[in-house]
Design an enzyme around this catalytic site. Structure first.
Site, PDB file in Angstrom:
ATOM      1  N   HIS A  67       0.851  -1.181   0.000  1.00 55.62           N
ATOM      2  CA  HIS A  67       0.000   0.000   0.000  1.00 55.62           C
ATOM      3  C   HIS A  67       0.891   1.235   0.000  1.00 55.62           C
ATOM      4  O   HIS A  67       0.786   2.088   0.884  1.00 55.62           O
ATOM      5  CB  HIS A  67      -0.933   0.006   1.218  1.00 55.62           C
ATOM      6  CG  HIS A  67      -1.823  -1.204   1.308  1.00 55.62           C
ATOM      7  ND1 HIS A  67      -2.557  -1.523   2.425  1.00 55.62           N
ATOM      8  CD2 HIS A  67      -2.101  -2.171   0.397  1.00 55.62           C
ATOM      9  CE1 HIS A  67      -3.245  -2.634   2.207  1.00 55.62           C
ATOM     10  NE2 HIS A  67      -2.979  -3.049   0.987  1.00 55.62           N
TER      11      HIS A  67
HETATM   12  C1  FAD Z   1       0.059  -9.300  -1.998  1.00 48.40           C
HETATM   13  C2  FAD Z   1      -0.783  -8.056  -2.199  1.00 48.40           C
HETATM   14  C3  FAD Z   1      -2.006  -7.939  -1.550  1.00 48.40           C
HETATM   15  C4  FAD Z   1      -2.781  -6.787  -1.727  1.00 48.40           C
HETATM   16  N1  FAD Z   1      -3.997  -6.723  -1.101  1.00 48.40           N
HETATM   17  C5  FAD Z   1      -4.739  -5.601  -1.214  1.00 48.40           C
HETATM   18  C6  FAD Z   1      -6.001  -5.522  -0.565  1.00 48.40           C
HETATM   19  O1  FAD Z   1      -6.492  -6.468   0.035  1.00 48.40           O
HETATM   20  N2  FAD Z   1      -6.687  -4.356  -0.664  1.00 48.40           N
HETATM   21  C7  FAD Z   1      -6.214  -3.281  -1.350  1.00 48.40           C
HETATM   22  O2  FAD Z   1      -6.877  -2.235  -1.367  1.00 48.40           O
HETATM   23  N3  FAD Z   1      -5.032  -3.362  -2.010  1.00 48.40           N
HETATM   24  C8  FAD Z   1      -4.295  -4.492  -1.968  1.00 48.40           C
HETATM   25  N4  FAD Z   1      -3.119  -4.585  -2.661  1.00 48.40           N
HETATM   26  C9  FAD Z   1      -2.699  -3.430  -3.487  1.00 48.40           C
HETATM   27  C10 FAD Z   1      -3.322  -3.472  -4.892  1.00 48.40           C
HETATM   28  O3  FAD Z   1      -2.899  -4.618  -5.558  1.00 48.40           O
HETATM   29  C11 FAD Z   1      -2.913  -2.196  -5.652  1.00 48.40           C
HETATM   30  O4  FAD Z   1      -3.444  -1.082  -4.959  1.00 48.40           O
HETATM   31  C12 FAD Z   1      -3.438  -2.145  -7.078  1.00 48.40           C
HETATM   32  O5  FAD Z   1      -3.031  -3.237  -7.835  1.00 48.40           O
HETATM   33  C13 FAD Z   1      -2.952  -0.844  -7.742  1.00 48.40           C
HETATM   34  O6  FAD Z   1      -3.335  -0.786  -9.092  1.00 48.40           O
HETATM   35  P1  FAD Z   1      -2.354  -0.134 -10.171  1.00 48.40           P
HETATM   36  O7  FAD Z   1      -3.041  -0.240 -11.479  1.00 48.40           O
HETATM   37  O8  FAD Z   1      -1.905   1.179  -9.670  1.00 48.40           O
HETATM   38  O9  FAD Z   1      -1.069  -1.094 -10.157  1.00 48.40           O
HETATM   39  P2  FAD Z   1      -0.964  -2.587 -10.706  1.00 48.40           P
HETATM   40  O10 FAD Z   1      -2.268  -3.264 -10.642  1.00 48.40           O
HETATM   41  O11 FAD Z   1       0.170  -3.231 -10.005  1.00 48.40           O
HETATM   42  O12 FAD Z   1      -0.589  -2.407 -12.242  1.00 48.40           O
HETATM   43  C14 FAD Z   1       0.600  -1.765 -12.653  1.00 48.40           C
HETATM   44  C15 FAD Z   1       1.194  -2.538 -13.831  1.00 48.40           C
HETATM   45  O13 FAD Z   1       2.223  -1.737 -14.391  1.00 48.40           O
HETATM   46  C16 FAD Z   1       3.268  -2.592 -14.821  1.00 48.40           C
HETATM   47  N5  FAD Z   1       4.510  -1.814 -14.955  1.00 48.40           N
HETATM   48  C17 FAD Z   1       5.244  -1.259 -13.962  1.00 48.40           C
HETATM   49  N6  FAD Z   1       6.315  -0.621 -14.459  1.00 48.40           N
HETATM   50  C18 FAD Z   1       6.257  -0.786 -15.806  1.00 48.40           C
HETATM   51  C19 FAD Z   1       7.108  -0.374 -16.867  1.00 48.40           C
HETATM   52  N7  FAD Z   1       8.233   0.330 -16.656  1.00 48.40           N
HETATM   53  N8  FAD Z   1       6.762  -0.734 -18.130  1.00 48.40           N
HETATM   54  C20 FAD Z   1       5.640  -1.447 -18.377  1.00 48.40           C
HETATM   55  N9  FAD Z   1       4.806  -1.874 -17.390  1.00 48.40           N
HETATM   56  C21 FAD Z   1       5.113  -1.536 -16.128  1.00 48.40           C
HETATM   57  C22 FAD Z   1       3.319  -3.646 -13.745  1.00 48.40           C
HETATM   58  O14 FAD Z   1       3.988  -4.802 -14.171  1.00 48.40           O
HETATM   59  C23 FAD Z   1       1.841  -3.848 -13.428  1.00 48.40           C
HETATM   60  O15 FAD Z   1       1.292  -4.893 -14.189  1.00 48.40           O
HETATM   61  C24 FAD Z   1      -2.324  -5.723  -2.545  1.00 48.40           C
HETATM   62  C25 FAD Z   1      -1.110  -5.864  -3.208  1.00 48.40           C
HETATM   63  C26 FAD Z   1      -0.339  -7.017  -3.056  1.00 48.40           C
HETATM   64  C27 FAD Z   1       0.948  -7.139  -3.806  1.00 48.40           C
END
Ligand code: FAD
Length: 589
Positions: free
Chosen positions: A516
């Site tokens: 987080h």
């Molecule tokens: C084990 C775990 C448990 C969690 N449990 C919870 C929960 O219960 N409740 C909650 O609210 N949140 C939880 N989270 C957090 C939640 O997963 C994130 O808040 C959410 O995924 C954020 O979405 P996002 O799109 O910002 O990032 P993401 O879903 O991670 O997507 C970002 C993507 O960008 C890609 N990327 C990064 N850098 C690059 C680059 N340079 N070039 C190309 N692609 C790139 C990554 O590979 C990834 O696929 C948890 C996270 C983890 C790891």
């Protein structure tokens, strides 16, 4: 030599939760969109099927779904002035890699933030007076209100099929839900999960103290549900393999199960996996993005021209990409100037543990990643902080996530850490222990920030992101307060013994807290302090939008992803409803 691809209308960096929502909105508006994802292409079938899907060594210990730290990692230190060292194995937080992003392996715990979170500075001033907030805290109003985001929370909750019981329907209290939550316009799309026995024990004790327990909301489904895009999720079987695992049952909401099958079928969208984006390219005067440069699956450096760039790479990665691209001014904690990297915050987790005699069988293996009964009485602004001298708070309650044999080995304080006695204690306590989570907020201070590491580089020769973080005094005080409340409830839960304690410093890179991470590209009205405006559009380069928990000005008492989803829809609406009609800055400073 860098090869150049055919120009497209928009490029989305990162095909995770945010990237998939925004890409879908853009293709629906008629744009050609390329999604670049650094990790592999994958799907529930065939990639995440039994029995491999429950391989604890592969997923929990070796972290198969997370970014490969041998290629790309972070450096960490507690304070400016220290030398940061690389995290060679990720432990403290676990950003995902691969199509679908981190929610493929998330728990599924979902909350909305409080109304006060979005206007925290004004709210604290009005409630406690102008001198209450420690000036060391970088608290500010976000530039959006809860009322602005409410319809977008709702859209996200329908997409992900969130399961829960509201306690506040349009201002009218509802029995069975969280009476202290912010008002919602509609009931959750699905009913809440079953209350576990541990939750019942907690509920009885909490109610006896006058608190207001409720079953927390989840993205782990309680019944078959077809979302507004026509995709069907299945009911959870409480197998206990959510956190760090993909769900082979189609019972956990993630981009793979809720949106990507529809998005990928759209001919205006092209997904390119194993595409490591190195930077957003900007024109000579630095005011317009021309596209992005990435390394493709064959190792070729490639330029993808685009009229619009969406940075959706997860909180800390968003910050790094802006720093690598020279977009915005890097934050300098010595002078408190600059924007990119400012207000980095995290989560302040602690626990109380109840150890029972062997007649009380908890069965911790029957759970989902989000089976929790909580109280919200000490979250955020749900209580009077006047006498306490800190801001923030946290929700409290047992969140059982599965009792998996390698990771779940609770033993009472004083047990040896290995050997025969330890083994006997694990066997004795495995089925007779309840952990009560204290999920605390995190407030920004000047010294907690993100910048590029001067020494260490990734596999592509680019500087790693340097994380400078320790728990601020404010948050340690807050943790002492909420953990004492948890201990008080724990004492009433009928166990033989209670363990645990508040969070103490220093923060350690080797200890998992949560994934987080927040801040670093914060939103706000002042371009001298914020990276993006209220529509999550870069103040410096208006055809770049940066979206994710990196926009949070502070981290609230709750899990972040409900708010990340709401912000994604909020920005998508601004993009399609306003920006595309008249490209340019949506807000003038
Ligand atoms: C084990 C775990 C448990 C969690 N449990 C919870 C929960 O219960 N409740 C909650 O609210 N949140 C939880 N989270 C957090 C939640 O997963 C994130 O808040 C959410 O995924 C954020 O979405 P996002 O799109 O910002 O990032 P993401 O879903 O991670 O997507 C970002 C993507 O960008 C890609 N990327 C990064 N850098 C690059 C680059 N340079 N070039 C190309 N692609 C790139 C990554 O590979 C990834 O696929 C948890 C996270 C983890 C790891």
């Amino acid at each position: 030599m860098t090869r150049t691809r055919k120009p497209v209308d928009a490029v989305v960096v990162g095909v995770g939760l945010v990237g998939s929502i925004v890409a879908k909105a853009l293709v629906d508006a008629g744009l050609s969109v390329v999604g670049l994802e650094r990790g592999p292409a994958r799907d529930i079938v065939p990639d995440f099927q039994a029995p491999d899907a429950h391989d604890e060594l592969k997923y929990s210990v070796r972290k198969n779904l997370m970014v490969d730290a041998a290629k790309e990692t972070f450096t960490f230190r507690n304070r400016p002035g220290q030398t940061a060292l690389p995290m060679r194995r990720l432990e403290m937080f676990l950003p995902g890699s691969g199509v679908g992003g981190s929610t493929v392996h998330w728990n599924g715990v979902v909350f909305r933030f409080q109304e006060s979170d979005f206007v925290l500075r004004s709210h604290l001033r009005d409630r406690y007076g102008p001198n209450f907030v420690d000036p060391a805290l970088g608290i500010a109003d976000w530039g959006v209100t809860y009322a602005d985001l409410e319809p977008h929370y709702d859209r996200f909750e329908r997409l992900y099929g969130v399961c829960g019981k509201t306690g506040n329907l349009a201002g009218v209290r509802q029995p069975g839900g969280n009476p202290l939550e912010a008002p919602r316009s509609r009931e959750y799309p699905n009913p809440p999960m079953k209350e576990l026995y541990a939750g019942r024990l907690f509920r009885n004790a909490a109610e006896s103290l006058g608190y207001h327990p409720f079953v927390g909301a989840s993205c782990n489904l309680t019944r078959a549900y077809t979302n507004p895009l026509g995709l069907t999720l299945q009911p959870c079987v409480y197998c206990g393999f959510c956190e760090r695992y993909a769900c082979e049952q189609f019972a956990k909401a993630s981009p793979l199960t809720t949106i990507l099958p529809v998005l990928r079928a759209n001919r205006r969208f092209e997904l390119r996996a194993q595409a490591q984006v190195l930077r957003v390219n900007v024109d000579r005067d630095g005011r317009r993005a021309t596209g992005v440069t990435y390394v493709d699956a064959a190792g070729r450096e490639t330029f993808q021209p685009a009229s619009l760039v969406i940075v959706a790479a997860y909180a800390v990665n968003n910050v790094r990409l802006l720093l690598l691209s020279g977009i915005g001014t890097p934050y300098d904690s010595r002078t408190d100037t600059g924007t990119v990297g400012r207000n980095y915050a995290f989560q302040t987790i602690s626990a109380a543990t109840v150890f029972y005699d062997q007649s009380v069988r908890i069965n911790p293996f029957m759970a989902s990643g989000a089976t929790g009964t909580y109280i919200d009485d000490f979250s955020g602004e749900n209580f009077d902080h006047g006498p306490h001298g800190f801001v923030g708070g946290g929700f409290i309650g047992p969140l059982l996530t599965g009792g998996r044999p390698i990771e779940f080995r609770p033993v009472p304080p004083g047990t040896p850490r290995w050997g025969r006695e330890w083994k006997a204690a694990v066997a004795r306590h495995y089925n007779h222990t309840v952990n009560i989570l204290c999920h605390g907020s995190s407030m920004p201070v000047r010294t907690n920030c993100l910048d590029l590491d001067p020494s260490y580089r990734d596999a592509w020769g680019q500087p790693l992101l340097r994380v400078t973080y320790d728990f601020p005094d404010n948050d340690l005080k807050m943790s002492r307060f909420i953990t004492a409340k948890a201990m008080e409830i724990a004492q009433r839960m009928g166990g033989q013994r209670v363990g645990g304690g508040p969070r103490s410093g220093p923060a350690m890179a080797t200890q998992y807290q949560s994934t987080h991470n927040t801040g670093g590209t914060i939103m706000g009205d002042d371009p001298k302090r914020a990276v993006v405006n209220r529509y999550l559009q870069s103040w410096d380069v208006p055809n770049v939008f940066v979206i994710g928990a990196s926009n949070f000005v502070h981290n609230g008492s709750y899990t972040p992803t409900g708010t990340v989803g709401a912000l994604a829809y909020w920005a998508a609406e601004a993009l399609t409803g306003r920006y595309l009609k008249q490209p340019g800055a949506l807000v003038t400073a």
